[in-house]
Design an enzyme around this catalytic site. Structure first.
Site, PDB file in Angstrom:
ATOM      1  N   ALA A   1      48.274  59.143  44.438  1.00 24.68           N
ATOM      2  CA  ALA A   1      48.703  58.027  43.603  1.00 24.68           C
ATOM      3  C   ALA A   1      49.067  58.602  42.241  1.00 24.68           C
ATOM      4  O   ALA A   1      48.246  58.645  41.323  1.00 24.68           O
ATOM      5  CB  ALA A   1      47.598  56.984  43.507  1.00 24.68           C
TER       6      ALA A   1
ATOM      7  N   TYR B   1      52.544  54.977  41.152  1.00 20.76           N
ATOM      8  CA  TYR B   1      52.062  54.705  42.515  1.00 20.76           C
ATOM      9  C   TYR B   1      50.573  54.358  42.570  1.00 20.76           C
ATOM     10  O   TYR B   1      50.055  54.025  43.633  1.00 20.76           O
ATOM     11  CB  TYR B   1      52.392  55.871  43.449  1.00 20.76           C
ATOM     12  CG  TYR B   1      53.796  55.791  44.035  1.00 20.76           C
ATOM     13  CD1 TYR B   1      54.906  55.640  43.205  1.00 20.76           C
ATOM     14  CD2 TYR B   1      54.018  55.876  45.400  1.00 20.76           C
ATOM     15  CE1 TYR B   1      56.191  55.568  43.728  1.00 20.76           C
ATOM     16  CE2 TYR B   1      55.305  55.805  45.932  1.00 20.76           C
ATOM     17  CZ  TYR B   1      56.378  55.649  45.098  1.00 20.76           C
ATOM     18  OH  TYR B   1      57.647  55.577  45.632  1.00 20.76           O
TER      19      TYR B   1
ATOM     20  N   ASP C   1      50.895  58.651  53.226  1.00 17.35           N
ATOM     21  CA  ASP C   1      51.519  58.036  52.054  1.00 17.35           C
ATOM     22  C   ASP C   1      50.625  56.916  51.537  1.00 17.35           C
ATOM     23  O   ASP C   1      49.882  56.291  52.310  1.00 17.35           O
ATOM     24  CB  ASP C   1      52.858  57.400  52.445  1.00 17.35           C
ATOM     25  CG  ASP C   1      54.026  58.369  52.352  1.00 17.35           C
ATOM     26  OD1 ASP C   1      53.803  59.592  52.276  1.00 17.35           O
ATOM     27  OD2 ASP C   1      55.176  57.875  52.377  1.00 17.35           O
ATOM     28  N   VAL C   2      50.776  56.591  50.258  1.00 17.87           N
ATOM     29  CA  VAL C   2      49.948  55.521  49.670  1.00 17.87           C
ATOM     30  C   VAL C   2      50.652  54.165  49.664  1.00 17.87           C
ATOM     31  O   VAL C   2      49.996  53.127  49.549  1.00 17.87           O
ATOM     32  CB  VAL C   2      49.524  55.903  48.233  1.00 17.87           C
ATOM     33  CG1 VAL C   2      50.691  55.760  47.236  1.00 17.87           C
ATOM     34  CG2 VAL C   2      48.321  55.095  47.777  1.00 17.87           C
TER      35      VAL C   2
ATOM     36  N   GLU D   1      58.956  66.410  54.418  1.00 22.92           N
ATOM     37  CA  GLU D   1      59.143  65.990  55.816  1.00 22.92           C
ATOM     38  C   GLU D   1      59.944  67.021  56.614  1.00 22.92           C
ATOM     39  O   GLU D   1      59.676  67.256  57.797  1.00 22.92           O
ATOM     40  CB  GLU D   1      59.841  64.629  55.844  1.00 22.92           C
ATOM     41  CG  GLU D   1      59.950  64.006  57.210  1.00 22.92           C
ATOM     42  CD  GLU D   1      60.378  62.552  57.114  1.00 22.92           C
ATOM     43  OE1 GLU D   1      59.495  61.669  57.061  1.00 22.92           O
ATOM     44  OE2 GLU D   1      61.603  62.291  57.053  1.00 22.92           O
TER      45      GLU D   1
HETATM   46  C1  2GW Z   1      58.314  59.082  45.224  1.00 18.65           C
HETATM   47  C2  2GW Z   1      59.699  58.871  45.278  1.00 18.65           C
HETATM   48  C3  2GW Z   1      60.381  58.448  44.127  1.00 18.65           C
HETATM   49  C4  2GW Z   1      59.667  58.232  42.963  1.00 18.65           C
HETATM   50  C5  2GW Z   1      58.289  58.436  42.935  1.00 18.65           C
HETATM   51  C6  2GW Z   1      57.615  58.872  44.054  1.00 18.65           C
HETATM   52  C7  2GW Z   1      56.173  59.059  44.030  1.00 18.65           C
HETATM   53  C8  2GW Z   1      55.515  59.386  45.203  1.00 18.65           C
HETATM   54  C9  2GW Z   1      55.403  58.847  42.853  1.00 18.65           C
HETATM   55  O1  2GW Z   1      55.888  58.564  41.739  1.00 18.65           O
HETATM   56  N1  2GW Z   1      54.049  58.956  42.928  1.00 18.65           N
HETATM   57  C10 2GW Z   1      53.419  59.276  44.088  1.00 18.65           C
HETATM   58  O2  2GW Z   1      52.180  59.311  44.137  1.00 18.65           O
HETATM   59  N2  2GW Z   1      54.157  59.531  45.211  1.00 18.65           N
HETATM   60  C11 2GW Z   1      53.446  59.945  46.442  1.00 18.65           C
HETATM   61  O3  2GW Z   1      54.360  60.542  47.356  1.00 18.65           O
HETATM   62  C12 2GW Z   1      52.857  58.715  47.129  1.00 18.65           C
HETATM   63  O4  2GW Z   1      51.664  59.099  47.781  1.00 18.65           O
HETATM   64  C13 2GW Z   1      53.947  58.354  48.123  1.00 18.65           C
HETATM   65  O5  2GW Z   1      53.483  57.565  49.187  1.00 18.65           O
HETATM   66  C14 2GW Z   1      54.415  59.749  48.548  1.00 18.65           C
HETATM   67  C15 2GW Z   1      55.844  59.804  49.141  1.00 18.65           C
HETATM   68  O6  2GW Z   1      56.734  59.050  48.342  1.00 18.65           O
HETATM   69  P1  2GW Z   1      57.328  57.651  48.868  1.00 18.65           P
HETATM   70  O7  2GW Z   1      56.243  56.965  49.627  1.00 18.65           O
HETATM   71  O8  2GW Z   1      57.936  56.904  47.742  1.00 18.65           O
HETATM   72  O9  2GW Z   1      58.489  58.115  49.779  1.00 18.65           O
HETATM   73  P2  2GW Z   1      58.934  57.548  51.238  1.00 18.65           P
HETATM   74  O10 2GW Z   1      58.139  56.343  51.594  1.00 18.65           O
HETATM   75  O11 2GW Z   1      60.418  57.453  51.245  1.00 18.65           O
HETATM   76  O12 2GW Z   1      58.436  58.786  52.049  1.00 18.65           O
HETATM   77  C16 2GW Z   1      58.958  59.576  53.077  1.00 18.65           C
HETATM   78  O13 2GW Z   1      59.739  60.669  52.608  1.00 18.65           O
HETATM   79  C17 2GW Z   1      59.076  61.559  51.674  1.00 18.65           C
HETATM   80  C18 2GW Z   1      59.987  62.713  51.349  1.00 18.65           C
HETATM   81  O14 2GW Z   1      61.197  62.286  50.789  1.00 18.65           O
HETATM   82  C19 2GW Z   1      57.781  62.100  52.231  1.00 18.65           C
HETATM   83  O15 2GW Z   1      58.023  62.979  53.321  1.00 18.65           O
HETATM   84  C20 2GW Z   1      56.924  60.950  52.715  1.00 18.65           C
HETATM   85  O16 2GW Z   1      55.744  61.441  53.297  1.00 18.65           O
HETATM   86  C21 2GW Z   1      57.698  60.106  53.726  1.00 18.65           C
HETATM   87  O17 2GW Z   1      56.886  59.018  54.140  1.00 18.65           O
HETATM   88 MN    MN Z   2      56.072  56.117  51.553  1.00 18.84          MN
END
Ligand code: 2GW
Ligand code: MN
Length: 283
Positions: free
Chosen positions: A52, A56, A141-142, A233
């Protein structure tokens, strides 16, 4: 109800086992009472890692509340919350055997880096801490909520999860890294499944190997001025190509309600929370 006939716990509508004999976990393919008894006998301890960083932190409360209802109920669980804002996280008191551990970590400027650096941090803490505290790690993911049971059926040496957008796609549609310059490159005639970046795990030593590999490949790419198309990923998919998971979770375990729900999907256990990308991502 459990019966020992070899014709029960069979699904004919989905693949139940990979060609390397790893089970794919679907509803109706296992008996949770038997598995719970086995894992209680071993007094298993599970670590759930979640990041987090920056804004997030808003996802954390719902994540933990829903996990308390559905994640490894009756087993020992440590929530490992990696954050740059420990003060934003209120005191969360949990029942005996379950606790939240806040791990203060740096935040990176680029979101791609925020996502990718999870590999490095999970690796480092696996060696320093997790190995002494838990038997298995589940790394997710969170921006998610639990909405049905997720139990010890998911645990194994090293597991990955089928991405909800690609379970029905043919190999040529998988969004693997296709540039040869990247260490995450996968040739067009290789690849078993498209795994999701947001849900993997296994024993602590196996998760150490996985995260160490992904982080090192990412660093090599960085030195060469390239970043894999889907960040962590892509490196994860490369790892699983040559180090096959011993268990695979069906998309029941990682769903997004933006997708139409197919007939064979009997449960949605862990579902993406819709987010306003501009609001949450720009800061
Ligand atoms: C991520 C993208 C854009 C801006 C901020 C963040 C962000 C992510 C952040 O500001 N703070 C943070 O804690 N995160 C962590 O990274 C959080 O745990 C989040 O669940 C994780 C992945 O980012 P998320 O969930 O926004 O991206 P998704 O849902 O598009 O995730 C998929 O693709 C990612 C790679 O691009 C990862 O592989 C992820 O595991 C995938 O589910
Ligand atoms: Mn996510």
């Amino acid at each position: 109800m459990y019966s020992s006939t070899i014709l029960s716990y069979r699904r004919t509508d989905v693949l139940m086992v990979t060609p390397w004999f790893a089970p794919i976990v679907w509803d109706g393919t296992y008996n949770i009472d038997i598995l719970n008894a086995q894992f209680h006998q071993r007094n298993v301890r599970v670590g759930l890692t979640v990041f987090a960083i920056k804004k997030y932190t808003v996802f954390l409360q719902r994540f933990i509340e829903t996990a308390e209802k559905f994640f490894m109920v009756g087993h020992k669980v440590n929530y490992y919350v990696f954050t740059d804002r420990p003060n934003d996280i209120g005191n969360i008191s949990l029942p005996e055997g379950r606790k939240v551990v806040i791990l203060e970590v740096p935040s990176y400027k680029r979101w791609q880096e925020v996502s990718m650096r999870r590999m490095e941090m999970i690796r480092d803490y696996s060696q320093q801490r997790f190995i002494h505290e838990v038997d298995f790690l589940v790394c997710v993911d969170v921006d998610m909520r639990f909405s049905d049971e997720v139990g010890v059926e998911i645990l194994g040496d090293v597991f990955g999860t089928l991405h909800p957008g690609f379970y029905a796609a043919s190999r040529d549609r998988f969004t693997y890294e296709r540039r040869k310059q990247s260490t995450a490159y996968i040739p067009p005639d290789e690849g078993d499944f498209y795994y999701a970046g947001g849900y993997f795990g296994g024993t602590v030593p196996e998760v150490y190997k996985l995260t160490n590999y992904c982080h090192n490949e990412m660093l090599t790419d960085k030195r060469n001025g390239i970043e894999a198309i889907w960040h962590d990923e892509s490196y994860l998919n490369k790892y699983f190509l040559y180090h096959k998971p011993t268990k695979i979770l069906s998309p029941e375990y990682l769903w997004d309600n933006g997708y139409a729900v197919p007939q064979f999907l009997k449960r949605r256990r862990f579902v993406a929370v819709p987010k306003n990308h501009n609001e949450i991502r720009n800061k």
